[in-house]
Design a protein around this motif. Structure first.
Motif, short mmCIF file in Angstrom:
data_model
loop_
_atom_site.label_atom_id
_atom_site.label_comp_id
_atom_site.label_asym_id
_atom_site.label_seq_id
_atom_site.Cartn_x
_atom_site.Cartn_y
_atom_site.Cartn_z
N ILE A 1 0.89 -1.47 0.21
CA ILE A 1 -0.07 -0.14 0.21
C ILE A 1 0.95 1.25 -0.09
CG2 ILE A 1 -2.18 -0.76 1.37
CD1 ILE A 1 -1.08 -0.25 4.09
N SER A 2 0.32 2.47 0.04
CA SER A 2 0.81 3.86 -0.32
C SER A 2 1.34 4.10 0.96
CB SER A 2 -0.01 4.65 -1.28
OG SER A 2 0.08 4.54 -2.25
N HIS A 3 2.76 4.78 0.77
CA HIS A 3 2.48 5.77 2.23
C HIS A 3 2.05 6.82 2.81
CE1 HIS A 3 5.77 7.97 4.52
NE2 HIS A 3 5.07 8.17 5.53
N VAL A 4 2.34 7.58 1.20
CA VAL A 4 1.38 8.72 1.36
C VAL A 4 0.26 8.36 -0.33
CG1 VAL A 4 0.67 11.16 0.14
CG2 VAL A 4 3.31 10.13 2.04
N SER A 5 -0.73 8.53 0.03
CA SER A 5 -1.30 8.21 -1.30
C SER A 5 -1.47 9.53 -2.16
CB SER A 5 -3.40 8.09 -0.67
OG SER A 5 -3.98 8.33 -2.50
N ARG A 6 -1.58 9.12 -3.86
CA ARG A 6 -1.88 9.86 -4.31
C ARG A 6 -3.09 10.23 -4.79
NH1 ARG A 6 -3.34 9.09 -9.70
NH2 ARG A 6 -2.11 9.76 -11.06
N ASN A 7 -4.33 10.17 -4.40
CA ASN A 7 -5.26 10.18 -4.74
C ASN A 7 -6.15 10.73 -3.98
OD1 ASN A 7 -5.77 8.94 -7.89
ND2 ASN A 7 -5.14 6.81 -6.45
N ASN A 8 -5.27 10.32 -2.82
CA ASN A 8 -6.15 11.31 -1.46
C ASN A 8 -5.62 11.84 -0.39
OD1 ASN A 8 -5.57 9.69 0.51
ND2 ASN A 8 -7.50 8.10 0.06
N GLY A 9 -4.63 11.90 -0.77
CA GLY A 9 -2.89 12.69 0.40
C GLY A 9 -2.77 12.00 1.39
N ARG A 10 -3.96 10.95 1.54
CA ARG A 10 -3.77 10.08 3.49
C ARG A 10 -2.33 10.00 3.32
NH1 ARG A 10 -7.37 6.04 6.24
NH2 ARG A 10 -5.85 4.98 7.55
N THR A 11 -1.78 10.51 4.69
CA THR A 11 -0.50 9.53 5.25
C THR A 11 -0.51 8.29 6.17
OG1 THR A 11 0.59 11.83 4.18
CG2 THR A 11 2.09 9.73 6.18
N LEU A 12 0.27 7.52 5.63
CA LEU A 12 0.13 5.95 6.76
C LEU A 12 0.86 7.03 8.18
CD1 LEU A 12 0.04 2.84 5.49
CD2 LEU A 12 -1.69 4.16 5.46
N ARG A 13 0.23 7.47 9.10
CA ARG A 13 1.09 7.89 10.58
C ARG A 13 2.27 6.26 10.93
NH1 ARG A 13 -3.60 8.07 12.24
NH2 ARG A 13 -3.03 6.27 13.75
N SER A 14 3.65 6.92 11.40
CA SER A 14 4.78 5.81 11.71
C SER A 14 3.48 5.27 12.99
CB SER A 14 6.49 6.73 11.85
OG SER A 14 6.17 6.90 11.18
N ASP A 15 3.60 5.07 13.17
CA ASP A 15 2.77 4.50 15.12
C ASP A 15 1.83 2.85 13.89
OD1 ASP A 15 0.97 7.02 13.85
OD2 ASP A 15 0.79 6.12 16.95
N GLU A 16 0.90 3.66 13.65
CA GLU A 16 0.19 2.67 12.85
C GLU A 16 0.62 1.90 11.70
OE1 GLU A 16 -3.52 4.68 10.78
OE2 GLU A 16 -1.94 5.43 9.06
N SER A 17 1.62 2.76 10.78
CA SER A 17 2.64 1.06 10.02
C SER A 17 3.02 0.28 10.46
CB SER A 17 3.03 2.51 9.26
OG SER A 17 4.12 1.40 8.35
N ALA A 18 4.07 0.85 11.77
CA ALA A 18 4.65 -0.63 12.86
C ALA A 18 4.20 -0.96 13.27
CB ALA A 18 5.20 0.63 13.62
#
Length: 446
Positions: free
Chosen positions: A215-232
């Motif tokens: 999945i995308s770290h930052v979405s090119r379609n809606n700009g959502r960014t995965l926070r480091s804590d939720e990704s970890a």
């Protein structure tokens, strides 16, 4: 081009002419651009001349100096960094200088040895800046290349599953289509619209046949960014189930804080030509050291190996450099290093902070504009410089893109959702430019 647009560009160009064009990069450039490089944070606001960053907001000196080094920032209203970023003069000059230097005698030992240092130095630089070990960095030519290396690293069997999201770039969709048609894998999709819960979305799609989440770290379609804590947290869950975890980081470095180790993924693919403002055809793949033997090679060649003979024996390099092979465009990688250096000299935290401040302004202006809405996340740290405007019913995003580009000199982009329109807001953009772009969108869609 209409009269108001011409007037805006004339005012902007006149203001920029007041400032000397001073290279921002930490290293001295070749002849004609050498000399001491000033710290962009040490100049008074008076250095900004009459540049404006909006009513009552004189532009900060470091922004004005950086803009003067990026030709695209004054040629148009440039909101296309999420597609392809404009490089500073220092980067292009350095690529040219290295090409000329190499071409003097490419095989001559002194020249060849100096050029050969470019790649190991760049791997070490990217590792230091983005939270990895040098041995975990491979140099690629694009995010797409890194994604494909990871996608083809497993021995897929019919019925195996990959999880992607509904906000992916084609670079993180097409490889899975090919693997589906080639090996019979199944593609599962999660919803990463703003407001959904990452860990719940993924958990609901996992099965005994899931082998990878990409999945995308930052979405090119809606700009959502995965926070480091939720990704970890997601990384821990997937490792406990033996599932590979990969992030498409094309929109990450240079736009949002990016720390490979903190994100908790097994692999991270990115590029130099977007938010890092580097040369086209440059990128990197980060692979956790302990996963190197698991992320198997599907492509290999000369320079992938540590040893080999012509009787069938070989060993791979013990680092992620094993994913690299063949003759390389070393001057471009030198330009990638210069771009990261240029951004570092300004300060990545300073850049990220200004991006967030500009997005604050963009949200405020859209909220005051009848007919428009905000599709991207509103709150930090879930948002990024990928700012997405929701258009009114009946306004065609593709036609808007063409009209703004051809008639107004505003470079932006339609994205996946029919009524969504993306402004990639980088630090070199200004509030005046955001105001002009949103006003033009509103006018065209009225």
């Amino acid at each position: 081009m209409n009269t108001s647009r011409r007037s805006f560009l004339r005012r902007s160009a006149g203001a920029l002419a007041l400032a000397p064009i001073v290279p921002v990069g930490r290293l001295a450039l070749h002849a004609g651009r050498d000399g001491a490089i000033p710290d962009p944070g040490t100049h008074s606001s008076a250095d900004a001349g009459s540049r404006s960053d909006g009513p009552g907001r004189p532009q900060e000196a470091w922004v004005a100096r950086a803009r003067a080094e990026i030709p695209a920032s004054t040629e148009s209203l440039y909101f296309q960094t999420g597609g392809i970023g404009p490089a500073p003069n220092a980067v292009i000059d350095h690529v040219q200088e290295r090409l000329v230097f190499q071409n003097r005698s490419p095989a001559e030992p002194r020249i060849a040895d100096e050029m050969a240092r470019i790649e190991p130095d760049l791997r070490a630089q990217l590792a230091r800046v983005f939270g990895a070990e040098t041995e975990e960095v491979a140099l690629t030519h694009s995010t797409s290349e890194g994604i494909s290396i990871v996608a083809w690293s497993l021995n897929w069997e019919p019925g195996d599953e990959v999880v992607i999201s509904n906000t992916e770039h084609p670079a993180n969709v097409v490889p899975w289509y090919v693997l589906r048609d080639r090996f019979g894998i199944a593609i599962r999709e999660i919803d990463l619209s703003p407001g959904t819960v990452l860990i719940d979305e993924v958990r609901d799609r996992l099965s005994d046949r899931t082998r990878m989440v990409s999945i995308s770290h930052v979405s090119r379609n809606n700009g959502r960014t995965l926070r480091s804590d939720e990704s970890a947290e997601l990384g821990d869950l997937l490792r406990s189930r033996g599932v590979r975890y990969h992030l498409d980081g094309a929109q990450g470095p240079g736009c949002v804080p990016t720390d490979f180790r903190a994100l908790g993924c097994d692999g991270y693919s990115t590029c130099g030509h977007k938010w890092l403002l580097g040369p086209k055809g440059t990128g990197a793949l980060f692979v956790r050291r302990e996963m190197l033997d698991d992320v198997q090679l599907s492509w290999a060649g000369s320079h992938s190996h540590a040893t080999m003979d012509y009787e069938g024996a070989y060993t791979l390099l013990p680092s992620a450099a094993r994913y690299e092979f063949g003759t390389r465009a070393l001057a471009d990688f030198a330009g990638f290093a210069r771009a990261v250096d240029w951004m570092e000299n300004i300060g990545l935290e300073r850049i990220e902070g200004r991006i967030q401040s500009l997005v604050d302004h963009a949200i405020e202006i859209v909220d005051r504009t009848d007919g428009l809405g905000v599709s991207s996340p509103r709150a930090r740290p879930d948002r990024s410089g990928v700012f997405v405007v929701q258009l009114p019913e009946g306004c065609d995003a593709t036609q808007l893109y063409n009209d703004l580009r051809e008639d107004e000199g505003i470079l932006a982009s339609p994205v996946r959702e029919e009524r969504d329109f993306r402004l990639s807001v980088h630090f070199f953009n200004t509030r005046d430019e955001i105001d002009a772009a949103i006003a033009a969108i509103a006018e065209r869609c009225s």
